[in-house]
Scaffold this motif. Structure first.
Motif, PDB file in Angstrom:
ATOM      1  N   TRP A  47      33.737  47.807  21.778  1.00  0.00           N
ATOM      2  CA  TRP A  47      32.319  48.498  20.898  1.00  0.00           C
ATOM      3  C   TRP A  47      31.869  49.315  22.197  1.00  0.00           C
ATOM      4  N   VAL A  48      31.709  50.928  21.743  1.00  0.00           N
ATOM      5  CA  VAL A  48      31.433  51.702  22.369  1.00  0.00           C
ATOM      6  C   VAL A  48      30.417  52.870  22.112  1.00  0.00           C
ATOM      7  N   GLY A  49      29.136  51.375  21.157  1.00  0.00           N
ATOM      8  CA  GLY A  49      27.887  52.133  20.678  1.00  0.00           C
ATOM      9  C   GLY A  49      27.749  51.996  19.603  1.00  0.00           C
ATOM     10  N   TRP A 120      29.386  34.388  34.941  1.00  0.00           N
ATOM     11  CA  TRP A 120      29.400  32.659  35.543  1.00  0.00           C
ATOM     12  C   TRP A 120      31.799  32.760  36.925  1.00  0.00           C
ATOM     13  N   CYS A 121      32.221  33.773  36.477  1.00  0.00           N
ATOM     14  CA  CYS A 121      33.888  34.007  36.817  1.00  0.00           C
ATOM     15  C   CYS A 121      32.832  34.987  38.496  1.00  0.00           C
ATOM     16  N   THR A 122      32.507  34.190  39.177  1.00  0.00           N
ATOM     17  CA  THR A 122      32.418  34.685  40.193  1.00  0.00           C
ATOM     18  C   THR A 122      33.217  35.206  41.489  1.00  0.00           C
ATOM     19  N   ALA A 138      20.581  53.111  32.879  1.00  0.00           N
ATOM     20  CA  ALA A 138      21.778  54.409  33.706  1.00  0.00           C
ATOM     21  C   ALA A 138      23.279  54.731  33.174  1.00  0.00           C
ATOM     22  N   TRP A 139      23.141  53.919  33.538  1.00  0.00           N
ATOM     23  CA  TRP A 139      24.861  54.021  33.394  1.00  0.00           C
ATOM     24  C   TRP A 139      25.735  53.830  31.953  1.00  0.00           C
ATOM     25  N   GLN A 140      25.059  52.987  31.164  1.00  0.00           N
ATOM     26  CA  GLN A 140      24.676  53.148  29.724  1.00  0.00           C
ATOM     27  C   GLN A 140      24.263  54.004  28.724  1.00  0.00           C
ATOM     28  N   ALA A 153      37.987  56.744  24.004  1.00  0.00           N
ATOM     29  CA  ALA A 153      39.282  57.315  25.262  1.00  0.00           C
ATOM     30  C   ALA A 153      39.047  57.055  26.041  1.00  0.00           C
ATOM     31  N   LEU A 154      37.960  57.033  27.289  1.00  0.00           N
ATOM     32  CA  LEU A 154      37.490  56.012  28.293  1.00  0.00           C
ATOM     33  C   LEU A 154      37.243  54.294  28.158  1.00  0.00           C
ATOM     34  N   ALA A 155      37.029  54.397  26.681  1.00  0.00           N
ATOM     35  CA  ALA A 155      37.208  52.522  26.776  1.00  0.00           C
ATOM     36  C   ALA A 155      38.748  51.142  26.833  1.00  0.00           C
ATOM     37  N   ASP A 168      47.349  41.429  38.286  1.00  0.00           N
ATOM     38  CA  ASP A 168      46.957  41.076  39.711  1.00  0.00           C
ATOM     39  C   ASP A 168      46.381  40.084  40.604  1.00  0.00           C
ATOM     40  N   LYS A 169      45.569  39.832  39.374  1.00  0.00           N
ATOM     41  CA  LYS A 169      44.815  39.040  40.131  1.00  0.00           C
ATOM     42  C   LYS A 169      45.679  36.864  39.666  1.00  0.00           C
ATOM     43  N   ARG A 170      45.045  36.159  40.757  1.00  0.00           N
ATOM     44  CA  ARG A 170      45.370  34.399  40.823  1.00  0.00           C
ATOM     45  C   ARG A 170      44.584  34.194  39.150  1.00  0.00           C
ATOM     46  N   THR A 198      36.817  32.430  28.794  1.00  0.00           N
ATOM     47  CA  THR A 198      37.966  32.556  29.861  1.00  0.00           C
ATOM     48  C   THR A 198      39.498  32.402  28.596  1.00  0.00           C
ATOM     49  N   HIS A 199      39.184  32.238  27.322  1.00  0.00           N
ATOM     50  CA  HIS A 199      40.657  32.204  26.703  1.00  0.00           C
ATOM     51  C   HIS A 199      41.165  30.664  26.886  1.00  0.00           C
ATOM     52  N   ARG A 200      40.645  29.411  27.489  1.00  0.00           N
ATOM     53  CA  ARG A 200      41.258  28.417  27.789  1.00  0.00           C
ATOM     54  C   ARG A 200      40.556  27.255  27.605  1.00  0.00           C
TER      55      ARG A 200
HETATM   56  O1  LP5 Z   1      38.372  41.226  28.381  1.00  0.00           O
HETATM   57  P1  LP5 Z   1      39.168  40.895  29.239  1.00  0.00           P
HETATM   58  O2  LP5 Z   1      38.773  39.406  29.284  1.00  0.00           O
HETATM   59  O3  LP5 Z   1      40.399  41.141  28.890  1.00  0.00           O
HETATM   60  O4  LP5 Z   1      38.825  41.041  31.089  1.00  0.00           O
HETATM   61  C1  LP5 Z   1      38.176  40.934  30.894  1.00  0.00           C
HETATM   62  C2  LP5 Z   1      37.705  41.793  32.406  1.00  0.00           C
HETATM   63  N1  LP5 Z   1      38.149  43.162  31.692  1.00  0.00           N
HETATM   64  C3  LP5 Z   1      36.919  43.848  31.266  1.00  0.00           C
HETATM   65  C4  LP5 Z   1      36.862  45.831  30.160  1.00  0.00           C
HETATM   66  C5  LP5 Z   1      37.375  44.978  29.031  1.00  0.00           C
HETATM   67  O5  LP5 Z   1      38.584  43.770  29.112  1.00  0.00           O
HETATM   68  C6  LP5 Z   1      37.375  46.771  28.383  1.00  0.00           C
HETATM   69  C7  LP5 Z   1      36.089  46.786  27.924  1.00  0.00           C
HETATM   70  C8  LP5 Z   1      35.997  47.643  26.819  1.00  0.00           C
HETATM   71  C9  LP5 Z   1      34.011  47.772  26.313  1.00  0.00           C
HETATM   72  C10 LP5 Z   1      34.167  49.144  25.770  1.00  0.00           C
HETATM   73  C11 LP5 Z   1      32.812  49.198  26.210  1.00  0.00           C
HETATM   74  C12 LP5 Z   1      32.873  50.540  27.429  1.00  0.00           C
HETATM   75  C13 LP5 Z   1      33.404  51.193  27.977  1.00  0.00           C
HETATM   76  C14 LP5 Z   1      33.405  51.717  29.613  1.00  0.00           C
HETATM   77  C15 LP5 Z   1      34.215  53.235  29.496  1.00  0.00           C
HETATM   78  C16 LP5 Z   1      34.073  53.460  31.444  1.00  0.00           C
HETATM   79  O6  LP5 Z   1      35.345  43.709  31.414  1.00  0.00           O
HETATM   80  C17 LP5 Z   1      38.603  41.810  33.707  1.00  0.00           C
HETATM   81  C18 LP5 Z   1      38.200  40.401  34.303  1.00  0.00           C
HETATM   82  C19 LP5 Z   1      39.353  39.209  33.539  1.00  0.00           C
HETATM   83  O7  LP5 Z   1      37.849  39.710  32.015  1.00  0.00           O
HETATM   84  C20 LP5 Z   1      38.597  38.070  33.432  1.00  0.00           C
HETATM   85  O8  LP5 Z   1      37.474  37.636  33.418  1.00  0.00           O
HETATM   86  O9  LP5 Z   1      38.941  39.964  35.056  1.00  0.00           O
HETATM   87  O10 LP5 Z   1      37.906  42.462  34.557  1.00  0.00           O
HETATM   88  C21 LP5 Z   1      38.206  43.806  35.227  1.00  0.00           C
HETATM   89  O11 LP5 Z   1      40.349  43.713  35.170  1.00  0.00           O
HETATM   90  C22 LP5 Z   1      37.851  44.847  35.925  1.00  0.00           C
HETATM   91  C23 LP5 Z   1      39.169  45.261  37.249  1.00  0.00           C
HETATM   92  O12 LP5 Z   1      39.264  43.952  38.137  1.00  0.00           O
HETATM   93  C24 LP5 Z   1      37.793  46.615  37.613  1.00  0.00           C
HETATM   94  C25 LP5 Z   1      37.945  47.580  37.077  1.00  0.00           C
HETATM   95  C26 LP5 Z   1      37.366  48.531  37.550  1.00  0.00           C
HETATM   96  C27 LP5 Z   1      37.879  49.519  36.297  1.00  0.00           C
HETATM   97  C28 LP5 Z   1      36.717  51.065  37.076  1.00  0.00           C
HETATM   98  C29 LP5 Z   1      36.553  52.214  36.018  1.00  0.00           C
HETATM   99  C30 LP5 Z   1      37.512  52.771  35.635  1.00  0.00           C
HETATM  100  C31 LP5 Z   1      36.510  53.855  34.335  1.00  0.00           C
HETATM  101  C32 LP5 Z   1      38.041  53.801  33.006  1.00  0.00           C
HETATM  102  C33 LP5 Z   1      38.587  54.988  32.747  1.00  0.00           C
HETATM  103  C34 LP5 Z   1      39.562  55.516  33.107  1.00  0.00           C
END
Ligand code: LP5
Ligand code: MN
Length: 241
Positions: A47-49, A120-122, A138-140, A153-155, A168-170, A198-200
């Motif tokens: 959801w982008v807005g 809680w996924c700390t 401010a970011w929002q 496109a950013l989303a 790449d994450k465990r 968490t999809h679990r």
């Molecule tokens: O969503 P899910 O469960 O698959 O993964 C989440 C975490 N990922 C996210 C990102 C969402 O999937 C996408 C959200 C879309 C929102 C649209 C509005 C805002 C747009 C903002 C545009 C900049 O939340 C994932 C967790 C996972 O849950 C399990 O908890 O691991 O987290 C990540 O993968 C994050 C990465 O580890 C770090 C990402 C750094 C990105 C840096 C900015 C990049 C800017 C992109 C533009 C080129």
């Protein structure tokens, strides 16, 4: 008093028509019988807005939800990591109440804490850094000032980065952290937590400070599977659709 339903992680998008159809059926046939419906985040793929209600797909989902509210079933929504930019515009169009997470509710006499679950996924430090950044007002404001097409496109780029990062994450670090959950039970003085993310899907029975507690994890929805949690005065149980 009958029962209350909980859903999350539907990730609705026109690209998964099976899940969309299941959601519409769920609203028309199942949720209509409930005292209330709670949506615990990630209703949409991204959801982008709220100006994205201009999309007929989004407007159609909002109208379907509003039909439920008009039929007398209160709908509550708290945001997930995919739809944290939901605001008053969508709330108005869809007829739901916006909740801040975590949200403590009295469910037929049982105090229950509701959240999306990502906070809680700390152990997922990179995600938490990212989360803190995009939750900044401010970011929002800066993001929402961009043209809709650029936000899409950013989303999309972020979704791709996120899928690469997750590969790449465990798996353990993408689950909730046990201490963070125990602290939530303690701080909010509840014996039941319901969350998604968490999809679990599972029921976890645990003991916090000598008190028996339960943590319910909601299922995600895709074209071929999905479900919801049903809670009443006797307790909760999961149902598949
Ligand atoms: O969503 P899910 O469960 O698959 O993964 C989440 C975490 N990922 C996210 C990102 C969402 O999937 C996408 C959200 C879309 C929102 C649209 C509005 C805002 C747009 C903002 C545009 C900049 O939340 C994932 C967790 C996972 O849950 C399990 O908890 O691991 O987290 C990540 O993968 C994050 C990465 O580890 C770090 C990402 C750094 C990105 C840096 C900015 C990049 C800017 C992109 C533009 C080129
Ligand atoms: Mn999520």
């Amino acid at each position: 008093m009958t029962h209350t339903l909980f859903i999350s992680d539907l990730h609705l998008t026109p690209e998964r028509p099976g899940a969309v159809a299941a959601f519409r059926r769920f609203l028309e046939r199942r949720a209509i019988q409930a005292d209330a419906l709670y949506i615990l985040g990630d209703l949409f793929e991204a959801w982008v807005g709220d100006d994205d209600l201009a999309s007929p797909f989004h407007a159609g989902i909002a109208a379907a939800l509003k039909g439920l509210a008009r039929a007398g079933v209160p709908v509550h929504f708290l945001a997930g990591n995919r739809d944290f930019l939901v605001g008053g515009g969508l709330a108005e169009a869809a007829g739901f109440h916006l909740l801040e997470e975590p949200c403590r509710v009295d469910l037929y006499g049982t105090p229950t804490l509701l959240a999306h679950g990502d906070a809680w996924c700390t152990d997922d430090a990179r995600y938490q850094t990212f989360r803190a950044q995009v939750r900044e007002p401010a970011w929002q404001a800066d993001f929402l000032a961009k043209p809709l097409a650029e936000r899409h496109a950013l989303a999309a780029a972020l979704r791709e980065r996120s899928e690469q990062a997750k590969a790449d994450k465990r798996p353990e670090i993408m689950d909730v952290n046990a201490d963070a959950v125990a602290e939530a039970f303690r701080q909010h003085a509840v014996k039941r937590i319901i969350h998604g993310h968490t999809h679990r899907p599972a029921l976890h029975a645990l003991v916090v400070d000598g008190r028996p507690c339960e943590r319910w994890v909601l299922p995600d929805w895709y074209d071929d599977h999905g479900g919801y949690l049903v809670c009443d005065s006797q307790g909760c149980h999961a149902e598949a659709w």
